[in-house]
Every structure is written in C-alpha cells, then in structure tokens.
Write a protein that holds these residues in place. Structure first.
Motif, PDB file in Angstrom:
ATOM      1  N   UNK A  58       0.836  -1.201   0.000  1.00  0.00           N
ATOM      2  CA  UNK A  58       0.000   0.000   0.000  1.00  0.00           C
ATOM      3  C   UNK A  58       0.871   1.252   0.000  1.00  0.00           C
ATOM      4  N   UNK A  59       1.869   1.277   0.867  1.00  0.00           N
ATOM      5  CA  UNK A  59       2.736   2.452   0.969  1.00  0.00           C
ATOM      6  C   UNK A  59       3.541   2.639  -0.316  1.00  0.00           C
ATOM      7  N   UNK A  60       4.045   1.551  -0.884  1.00  0.00           N
ATOM      8  CA  UNK A  60       4.808   1.645  -2.131  1.00  0.00           C
ATOM      9  C   UNK A  60       3.963   2.229  -3.260  1.00  0.00           C
ATOM     10  N   UNK A  61       2.691   1.820  -3.335  1.00  0.00           N
ATOM     11  CA  UNK A  61       1.832   2.335  -4.401  1.00  0.00           C
ATOM     12  C   UNK A  61       1.491   3.804  -4.174  1.00  0.00           C
ATOM     13  N   UNK A  62       1.345   4.196  -2.907  1.00  0.00           N
ATOM     14  CA  UNK A  62       1.138   5.621  -2.613  1.00  0.00           C
ATOM     15  C   UNK A  62       2.373   6.432  -2.997  1.00  0.00           C
ATOM     16  N   UNK A  63       3.548   5.907  -2.686  1.00  0.00           N
ATOM     17  CA  UNK A  63       4.792   6.609  -3.041  1.00  0.00           C
ATOM     18  C   UNK A  63       4.927   6.739  -4.555  1.00  0.00           C
ATOM     19  N   UNK A  64       4.444   5.735  -5.270  1.00  0.00           N
ATOM     20  CA  UNK A  64       4.502   5.787  -6.732  1.00  0.00           C
ATOM     21  C   UNK A  64       3.602   6.895  -7.269  1.00  0.00           C
ATOM     22  N   UNK A  65       2.401   7.046  -6.661  1.00  0.00           N
ATOM     23  CA  UNK A  65       1.505   8.136  -7.056  1.00  0.00           C
ATOM     24  C   UNK A  65       2.178   9.479  -6.798  1.00  0.00           C
ATOM     25  N   UNK A  75       5.413  10.144  -6.626  1.00  0.00           N
ATOM     26  CA  UNK A  75       6.555  10.337  -7.514  1.00  0.00           C
ATOM     27  C   UNK A  75       6.129  10.667  -8.936  1.00  0.00           C
ATOM     28  N   UNK A  76       5.112   9.971  -9.433  1.00  0.00           N
ATOM     29  CA  UNK A  76       4.763  10.082 -10.848  1.00  0.00           C
ATOM     30  C   UNK A  76       3.656  11.095 -11.145  1.00  0.00           C
ATOM     31  N   UNK A 106      -0.094   8.750   5.684  1.00  0.00           N
ATOM     32  CA  UNK A 106      -0.014  10.187   5.952  1.00  0.00           C
ATOM     33  C   UNK A 106       1.402  10.704   5.729  1.00  0.00           C
ATOM     34  N   UNK A 107       2.390   9.931   6.139  1.00  0.00           N
ATOM     35  CA  UNK A 107       3.775  10.369   6.038  1.00  0.00           C
ATOM     36  C   UNK A 107       4.256  10.493   4.593  1.00  0.00           C
ATOM     37  N   UNK A 108       3.610   9.773   3.660  1.00  0.00           N
ATOM     38  CA  UNK A 108       4.023   9.850   2.255  1.00  0.00           C
ATOM     39  C   UNK A 108       3.954  11.292   1.761  1.00  0.00           C
ATOM     40  N   UNK A 109       2.849  11.980   2.073  1.00  0.00           N
ATOM     41  CA  UNK A 109       2.703  13.375   1.638  1.00  0.00           C
ATOM     42  C   UNK A 109       2.878  14.370   2.789  1.00  0.00           C
ATOM     43  N   UNK A 110       2.837  13.878   4.020  1.00  0.00           N
ATOM     44  CA  UNK A 110       2.960  14.730   5.201  1.00  0.00           C
ATOM     45  C   UNK A 110       1.969  15.887   5.134  1.00  0.00           C
ATOM     46  N   UNK A 111       0.695  15.538   4.919  1.00  0.00           N
ATOM     47  CA  UNK A 111      -0.370  16.532   4.841  1.00  0.00           C
ATOM     48  C   UNK A 111      -1.491  16.132   5.802  1.00  0.00           C
TER      49      UNK A 111
END
Length: 379
Positions: free
Chosen positions: A298-305, A307-308, A340-345
C-alpha cells in the motif's frame, strides 16, 4: 489551499475545536465530516451552517484523523477552497433509481466544470457499487475520476447515511465535484492482499450473489477450503470470518484483481452474498490474511503516485474498508500513519462498507477490502 483537521467526542467538543481552528482568521468554505452514527450529526450540521461552511458528510464504522484511529467520534477536515472550484450535490433514491442519480451526478459534473473529478459517498443503498460507477460514467463519459466510499454505521448494518447542509438520507448519494483545472486530484485504490490456492471458476452467480464455485455450493466450498467453523445463525460471524480475512480476488487480464467481500452466507441455498458484483464465469482466488507485506505494498503504491503524479498535497482523504480494520487489528494504525507520512499533509478518513477508486493498473471502479487514498493540491 489550507486544510485543518479537528476531532471531538461530542457536538460541543467539535464546536470548540472548529472555533479554535478558525481563531487565527482561517475561513473554511468546505467541511469533510465523518462521524459515528451514534453522534448527533444534525447538530453538527447546524454548527457548520451557522458558519456558512458547505458540508460533505457520512456516517462511519470507525474514523481516523492524521495517524489516530477513533471510535464513536467525529472527525472533520476544514478547507478554504474557493467556492467557485467545487460543488456539493446530494440525490436521494426514490422517484429515481440510484443508477439514474449517479448518471445525473456525472452530467452535473460535465455541465459544471470542463475537467471535473468526483469524490462520492453513498448511504445504505441496496445496489452494487459498480452501478454507481456505471451511472457516473454514463452521465460523464469513460475518462472519469471517481474516488470515495460507502458510509458505515458502526457495523450495526441497519442504516448508514450521508448528509450535507440541508439534506440527509439513508438512501442518499453524495458527490463533491471538484474543478481539476484548479485543484489537482490523484489517488490510488490498493489492498496488498495476497492470493492463496488455485484459481477457481464462479459457475453460477447473479449480481452480487454467488451460488456455486466449481459447481459446488459457494458457502460450503469456502467453509471447507478455508477450514472455517461458522455459526450461520449469528449475524456478523460470516462477515468477520470470511469477508474480513478471506476475501475473493476477481482475476482479470492485464489489470490488478478486484476484491470482493463475502458479507453474508445464506444457509438455505448455500450461497454467498458479496459486497459487489461477481460475474458468472469469473475466475477467483481466495486471499491470505494481511501482514506487514500488505502494508508495504500500500505504501509503495502511494509513493509511486507521489513520484509520478502528485508530489505535494494540501489535504488527504482516505476511505478504508472496515474489513481491513477487522483483519489488520493493531497494524491498521501503522498503515494509516505511513500513508499520511508519504505526503505529510493533514488527513481525514473513515472505515467504509465499500470503496471507489482506481487501482494501479485498473480503471475507476468499486472495491472491497481496499483502502482508497485521495490527495488534493491547489494549483
């Protein structure tokens, strides 16, 4: 765009938090409200009406705000979006069907903005969520952006509802239509569940009812295959034992499987009643209960969103299936915190009875046992 999150265990508490959030001159125009059905949601609406804040609201089966999971509470995100850049639309099933209402939402989006996105919430509608997606597509067109969730009612299964400033209904369909030319919206529907066993075929089904799998009664096969001992006379046992821990994965060519929760078992005809359509002839596999690997996916796919497609976010909204909460247990907090930490928002969300969104390789569609994350950023 500024967003602030507030929470409370009563109307009075949430009113104080809103006053505190706006004491520095912050003037929100929109409130995303997720509340336990035990709370006085009508009083919450009154508080927001007094401040002339538009409401997009749904009842829940548990709420979360930033990294904290709540139960029986009210969580809210306040945003100062330009009112010209969004529209809240509420339609109730009655004279028109939910599918027709969904079509009207799609038409309304097309007529309101050149490039609209839809964040939706539905009440206790006795209709497959796919029909809602189909209706919006019929009204708007194939290239539609839809994210959202089905409201909950603390697992009472009696009547979750959606609400806005002037209206509320158990059979309501609520849409927040956003101008994507002004507000960037991206998201992902992801689950991390791993398949187990061989691929099987749904040999008889109708809509969301699965009668046989490999020509054997669906309920008997699930119970035998997974070694489950279920008392069919106890209401939620099928949900917690089958739906939460062993959802079906519908396999499709070249796209991510879509999850389907078995909500109930019919002891008379030995069928499974799922939370979404399971077509006859569909290829399915059972799933393993999730672990840290599921969270990592889940976190990897969020990070991909990130990044891309969307490097920054002003606000995050998350719709996560109640079955995930039941099966993840204490790991659920870990997933929410890391998302939450992926975007820190600032982030607000709730545990839902079904989710709408786009998987990594799929289209915008209806999901079960999935978490749907939506990131918003003012352009």
């Amino acid at each position: 765009m500024i967003s602030k999150t507030v929470k409370g265990n009563s109307t009075e508490a949430i009113k104080k938090e809103i006053d505190k959030a706006t004491s520095d001159g912050f003037e929100p125009t929109l409130a995303i409200v997720f509340t336990s059905i035990k709370q006085d949601w009508k009083a919450i609406i009154d508080v927001l009406n007094q401040k002339e804040i538009a409401v997009f609201g749904a009842t829940t089966s548990g709420e979360f705000i930033d990294g904290d999971i709540e139960e029986g509470s009210i969580v809210m995100m306040l945003l100062d979006i330009n009112p010209k850049h969004f529209r809240v639309l509420f339609l109730e099933t009655g004279e028109h069907t939910t599918h027709e209402n969904a079509k009207q939402i799609g038409i309304a989006g097309k007529n309101t903005f050149n490039n609209p996105a839809f964040i939706i919430a539905s009440g206790w509608l006795h209709i497959d969520g796919e029909k809602i997606i189909e209706g919006i597509i019929k009204g708007f067109g194939n290239e539609v952006t839809v994210f959202g969730g089905m409201a909950g009612d603390d697992l009472a299964m009696q009547g979750p509802l959606v609400f806005t400033n002037e209206k509320s209904a158990v059979n309501g369909l609520l849409a927040l239509i956003v101008d994507e030319d002004k507000i960037e919206i991206n998201g992902i529907a992801t689950c991390g569940w791993k398949p187990i066993g061989t691929t099987k075929t749904v040999t008889k089904s109708e809509g969301n009812i699965v009668y046989t799998i490999d020509d054997k009664p669906a309920l008997d096969m699930v119970m035998k295959y997974l070694g489950l001992d279920i008392d069919l006379d106890s209401g939620n046992d099928v949900l917690t034992n089958i739906g939460a821990y062993y959802p079906l994965q519908l396999e499709r060519e070249n796209v991510t499987p879509v999850m389907r929760t078995a909500m109930w078992g019919n002891k008379e005809d030995r069928s499974l009643i799922c939370a979404g359509t399971v077509p006859q002839g569909a290829k399915v596999r059972f799933s393993l209960p999730p672990d840290f690997d599921a969270i990592e996916q889940v976190i990897d796919e969020c990070k991909e969103v990130k990044k891309e497609r969307q490097k920054e976010a002003d606000a995050l909204i998350m719709f996560s299936c109640i079955s995930r909460h039941l099966s993840f247990g204490i790991l659920m907090t870990e997933e929410i915190e890391q998302v939450k930490q992926v975007w820190d928002a600032p982030m607000v969300g709730f545990f839902s009875y079904g989710e709408f969104g786009k998987s990594k390789t799929g289209k915008h569609e209806f999901h079960n046992n999935t978490c749907c994350v939506v990131a918003l950023k003012e352009k």
